[in-house]
Scaffold this active site. Structure first.
Site, PDB file in Angstrom:
ATOM      1  N   GLN A 130       0.855  -1.206   0.000  1.00  0.00           N
ATOM      2  CA  GLN A 130       0.000   0.000   0.000  1.00  0.00           C
ATOM      3  C   GLN A 130       0.878   1.237   0.000  1.00  0.00           C
ATOM      4  O   GLN A 130       1.741   1.412   0.857  1.00  0.00           O
ATOM      5  CB  GLN A 130      -0.911  -0.005   1.228  1.00  0.00           C
ATOM      6  CG  GLN A 130      -1.768   1.250   1.369  1.00  0.00           C
ATOM      7  CD  GLN A 130      -1.101   2.308   2.231  1.00  0.00           C
ATOM      8  OE1 GLN A 130      -0.472   1.993   3.234  1.00  0.00           O
ATOM      9  NE2 GLN A 130      -1.221   3.583   1.845  1.00  0.00           N
ATOM     10  N   TYR A 167       1.263   5.493  -0.102  1.00  0.00           N
ATOM     11  CA  TYR A 167       0.783   6.876  -0.041  1.00  0.00           C
ATOM     12  C   TYR A 167       1.671   7.689  -0.961  1.00  0.00           C
ATOM     13  O   TYR A 167       2.899   7.480  -0.987  1.00  0.00           O
ATOM     14  CB  TYR A 167       0.908   7.427   1.382  1.00  0.00           C
ATOM     15  CG  TYR A 167      -0.091   6.880   2.378  1.00  0.00           C
ATOM     16  CD1 TYR A 167      -1.456   7.069   2.189  1.00  0.00           C
ATOM     17  CD2 TYR A 167       0.333   6.215   3.521  1.00  0.00           C
ATOM     18  CE1 TYR A 167      -2.370   6.593   3.113  1.00  0.00           C
ATOM     19  CE2 TYR A 167      -0.576   5.737   4.453  1.00  0.00           C
ATOM     20  CZ  TYR A 167      -1.924   5.927   4.239  1.00  0.00           C
ATOM     21  OH  TYR A 167      -2.832   5.458   5.155  1.00  0.00           O
ATOM     22  N   THR A 221      -3.523   4.360  -1.694  1.00  0.00           N
ATOM     23  CA  THR A 221      -4.590   4.897  -0.832  1.00  0.00           C
ATOM     24  C   THR A 221      -4.772   6.381  -1.108  1.00  0.00           C
ATOM     25  O   THR A 221      -3.815   7.154  -1.082  1.00  0.00           O
ATOM     26  CB  THR A 221      -4.244   4.653   0.650  1.00  0.00           C
ATOM     27  OG1 THR A 221      -4.216   3.243   0.871  1.00  0.00           O
ATOM     28  CG2 THR A 221      -5.281   5.281   1.570  1.00  0.00           C
ATOM     29  N   HIS A 270     -11.430   4.428   5.075  1.00  0.00           N
ATOM     30  CA  HIS A 270     -10.261   4.300   5.954  1.00  0.00           C
ATOM     31  C   HIS A 270     -10.681   3.878   7.374  1.00  0.00           C
ATOM     32  O   HIS A 270     -10.093   4.289   8.375  1.00  0.00           O
ATOM     33  CB  HIS A 270      -9.505   5.637   6.008  1.00  0.00           C
ATOM     34  CG  HIS A 270      -8.013   5.503   6.108  1.00  0.00           C
ATOM     35  ND1 HIS A 270      -7.170   5.727   5.054  1.00  0.00           N
ATOM     36  CD2 HIS A 270      -7.196   5.187   7.153  1.00  0.00           C
ATOM     37  CE1 HIS A 270      -5.912   5.571   5.444  1.00  0.00           C
ATOM     38  NE2 HIS A 270      -5.904   5.233   6.711  1.00  0.00           N
ATOM     39  N   ARG A 277     -11.523   6.684   9.885  1.00  0.00           N
ATOM     40  CA  ARG A 277     -10.414   7.424  10.501  1.00  0.00           C
ATOM     41  C   ARG A 277     -10.096   8.722   9.767  1.00  0.00           C
ATOM     42  O   ARG A 277      -9.226   9.471  10.185  1.00  0.00           O
ATOM     43  CB  ARG A 277      -9.166   6.534  10.536  1.00  0.00           C
ATOM     44  CG  ARG A 277      -9.351   5.296  11.368  1.00  0.00           C
ATOM     45  CD  ARG A 277      -8.315   4.220  11.050  1.00  0.00           C
ATOM     46  NE  ARG A 277      -7.003   4.459  11.605  1.00  0.00           N
ATOM     47  CZ  ARG A 277      -6.639   4.201  12.854  1.00  0.00           C
ATOM     48  NH1 ARG A 277      -7.537   3.721  13.698  1.00  0.00           N
ATOM     49  NH2 ARG A 277      -5.416   4.414  13.270  1.00  0.00           N
TER      50      ARG A 277
HETATM   51  C1  LIG Z   1      -4.498   1.086  13.249  1.00  0.00           C
HETATM   52  C2  LIG Z   1      -4.872   1.307  11.811  1.00  0.00           C
HETATM   53  C3  LIG Z   1      -3.906   1.747  10.923  1.00  0.00           C
HETATM   54  C4  LIG Z   1      -4.229   1.950   9.584  1.00  0.00           C
HETATM   55  N1  LIG Z   1      -3.242   2.328   8.704  1.00  0.00           N
HETATM   56  C5  LIG Z   1      -3.518   2.415   7.388  1.00  0.00           C
HETATM   57  C6  LIG Z   1      -2.495   2.658   6.441  1.00  0.00           C
HETATM   58  O1  LIG Z   1      -1.335   2.834   6.791  1.00  0.00           O
HETATM   59  N2  LIG Z   1      -2.832   2.708   5.132  1.00  0.00           N
HETATM   60  C7  LIG Z   1      -4.134   2.524   4.692  1.00  0.00           C
HETATM   61  O2  LIG Z   1      -4.395   2.572   3.485  1.00  0.00           O
HETATM   62  N3  LIG Z   1      -5.118   2.275   5.567  1.00  0.00           N
HETATM   63  C8  LIG Z   1      -4.839   2.205   6.892  1.00  0.00           C
HETATM   64  N4  LIG Z   1      -5.836   1.905   7.778  1.00  0.00           N
HETATM   65  C9  LIG Z   1      -7.186   1.643   7.275  1.00  0.00           C
HETATM   66  C10 LIG Z   1      -7.350   0.164   6.939  1.00  0.00           C
HETATM   67  O3  LIG Z   1      -6.588  -0.182   5.810  1.00  0.00           O
HETATM   68  C11 LIG Z   1      -8.804  -0.162   6.616  1.00  0.00           C
HETATM   69  O4  LIG Z   1      -9.263   0.714   5.620  1.00  0.00           O
HETATM   70  C12 LIG Z   1      -9.724  -0.066   7.829  1.00  0.00           C
HETATM   71  O5  LIG Z   1      -9.107  -0.600   8.972  1.00  0.00           O
HETATM   72  C13 LIG Z   1     -11.020  -0.811   7.534  1.00  0.00           C
HETATM   73  O6  LIG Z   1     -11.914  -0.717   8.583  1.00  0.00           O
HETATM   74  P1  LIG Z   1     -12.056  -1.858   9.708  1.00  0.00           P
HETATM   75  O7  LIG Z   1     -10.948  -1.595  10.681  1.00  0.00           O
HETATM   76  O8  LIG Z   1     -13.406  -1.594  10.267  1.00  0.00           O
HETATM   77  O9  LIG Z   1     -11.905  -3.207   9.042  1.00  0.00           O
HETATM   78  C14 LIG Z   1      -5.545   1.720   9.129  1.00  0.00           C
HETATM   79  C15 LIG Z   1      -6.516   1.269  10.031  1.00  0.00           C
HETATM   80  C16 LIG Z   1      -6.198   1.060  11.354  1.00  0.00           C
HETATM   81  C17 LIG Z   1      -7.259   0.557  12.298  1.00  0.00           C
END
Ligand SMILES: Cc1cc2nc3c(=O)[nH]c(=O)nc-3n(C[C@H](O)[C@H](O)[C@H](O)COP(=O)(O)O)c2cc1C
Length: 391
Positions: free
Chosen positions: A131, A133, A159, A276, A279
């Site tokens: 993945q 950025y 992403t 995401h 988040r």
């Molecule tokens: C602790 C954490 C770190 C994450 N870091 C990234 C990341 O570095 N890159 C990214 O594309 N998504 C990141 N995400 C999003 C996840 O790829 C994903 O979209 C998300 O966790 C999906 O929702 P769910 O936790 O309900 O399954 C992160 C999510 C969490 C919980």
């Protein structure tokens, strides 16, 4: 609770909460702002019910799924999650090993603790995705892509929903930084988490892919993002990356059908419907509510992956029935990782597999890939059905 007695992802979540320092657990658990989107990601699966059919031979069942030209044993991908190595020592490697054992892909984050090369060297047989950025320093961006290609990653996942970092109230409140910067509340927090402190906390944790480029001290993840990531990145940049990557290319972080069409137009092989994990933009639509519109816009031209809120095998069944080819899970596997390392991730995947298997049997759909709209009923209809039949 022992791992074997964790019956659900929620049980693993409770184990993770007990084991992790509060600031670390909240980094995983939390979302942006008032967390409306975070909650909706899970809650909106309730808009649908599975509509079972009976008296069908379900003695042989399969969850096998074609994901970007390779057969996975389940319609699932471990989502890219930054700082997984903060939950468990060598956490990314433990998770990639569990993904390999379960026969599903593992997507490494740009913001991992273990580097691109460390993960590939430790788990070379895994179906590895990287993945990306898009960074302000385009030379560094190209270098990351080149490192992933040389290390044998099969899929590039860009992403797009992190132009800036969402405001995550819990991280601000907890003073969460990388590496963790000591302050009185954090020290108390750490003292209450001796197992984590011994297993993870005694070594400094850093962003492994930037080891050669970053100096300076502790900073918040938002500062890390503001320093390195490029809020100017647009579809021309994404098209250039598509051209540069020889293998399957996917974009992650879309909830708008027009963006999905743009992704297809620049040659993406799949789109990942995602906010995401709640988040980034609070008040964005939930992933599952955005899925039907994107499926309609894509018209079967590329694969569509649902990401966000998956906590049950039945959630996966609903996403597939709406037309997704697979789901990504973030927190569901991170809870297992935080609770017990690699075996915890394996347990999380086993729970989801067994729940989906039971759902397939009881819904009368022996092949997960055969799920379709006929297997869903909207909750509105469930409520109105009795009166509409006159009873
Ligand atoms: C602790 C954490 C770190 C994450 N870091 C990234 C990341 O570095 N890159 C990214 O594309 N998504 C990141 N995400 C999003 C996840 O790829 C994903 O979209 C998300 O966790 C999906 O929702 P769910 O936790 O309900 O399954 C992160 C999510 C969490 C919980």
């Amino acid at each position: 609770m022992t791992l074997a007695r964790a019956a659900s992802i929620e049980d693993l979540r409770l184990s993770a909460r007990r084991r992790l320092p509060r600031a670390v657990f909240e980094f995983v658990e939390g979302g942006a702002g008032g967390e409306a989107t975070l909650r909706a990601n899970c809650a909106d699966f309730a808009a649908w019910r599975l509509w079972p059919r009976v008296a069908i031979d379900v003695s042989h069942r399969s969850q096998a799924a074609e994901i970007l030209g390779r057969t996975a044993r389940m319609p699932l991908i471990l989502a890219p999650t930054g700082l997984a190595g903060l939950l468990w020592h060598r956490g990314e490697i433990a998770a990639a090993q569990a993904a390999l054992a379960a026969g599903v892909p593992f997507c490494l984050s740009t913001n991992s603790v273990a580097s691109i090369e460390e993960v590939a060297a430790a788990v070379p047989e895994a179906d590895l995705w990287f993945q990306l950025y898009i960074l302000k320093d385009r030379g560094l961006t190209r270098a990351l892509v080149e490192r992933a290609r040389e290390a044998g990653y099969r899929v590039l996942c860009v992403t797009l929903d992190l132009a800036v970092q969402g405001r995550r109230d819990r991280d601000i409140r907890n003073g969460f930084t990388v590496p963790l910067r000591a302050h009185p509340a954090l020290l108390l927090d750490l003292a209450l988490s001796p197992a984590w402190l011994w297993q993870v906390g005694r070594r400094p944790v850093r962003f492994g892919n930037f080891a050669a480029h970053r100096t300076g001290g502790a900073m918040s993840v938002a500062q890390h993002v503001a320093t390195l990531f490029d809020p100017r990145a647009d579809w021309d940049d994404i098209a250039a990356l598509r051209q540069a990557w020889p293998g399957p290319f996917v974009v992650k972080g879309l909830v708008h059908p027009e963006d999905a069409r743009r992704a297809v137009a620049i040659g993406a092989d799949a789109v990942i419907v995602s906010n995401h994990g709640g988040r980034q933009l609070d008040e964005a639509p939930s992933a599952i509510s955005a899925l039907p519109g994107i499926i309609a816009a894509i018209e079967g031209r590329v694969e569509v992956i649902l990401d966000g809120g998956v906590r049950r095998g039945t959630d996966i069944a609903k996403a597939l029935a709406l037309g997704a080819s697979a789901c990504m899970v973030g927190r569901a596997f991170l809870y297992g990782l935080a609770a017990a390392g690699g075996p915890g991730v394996t347990h999380a995947l086993t729970i989801l597999r067994d729940e989906l298997d039971t759902a397939l049997a009881l819904a009368g759909v022996p092949q997960a890939q055969s799920l379709g709209r006929a297997h869903l009923v909207s909750t509105d209809r469930v409520r109105t059905e009795p009166s509409s039949t006159g009873r």
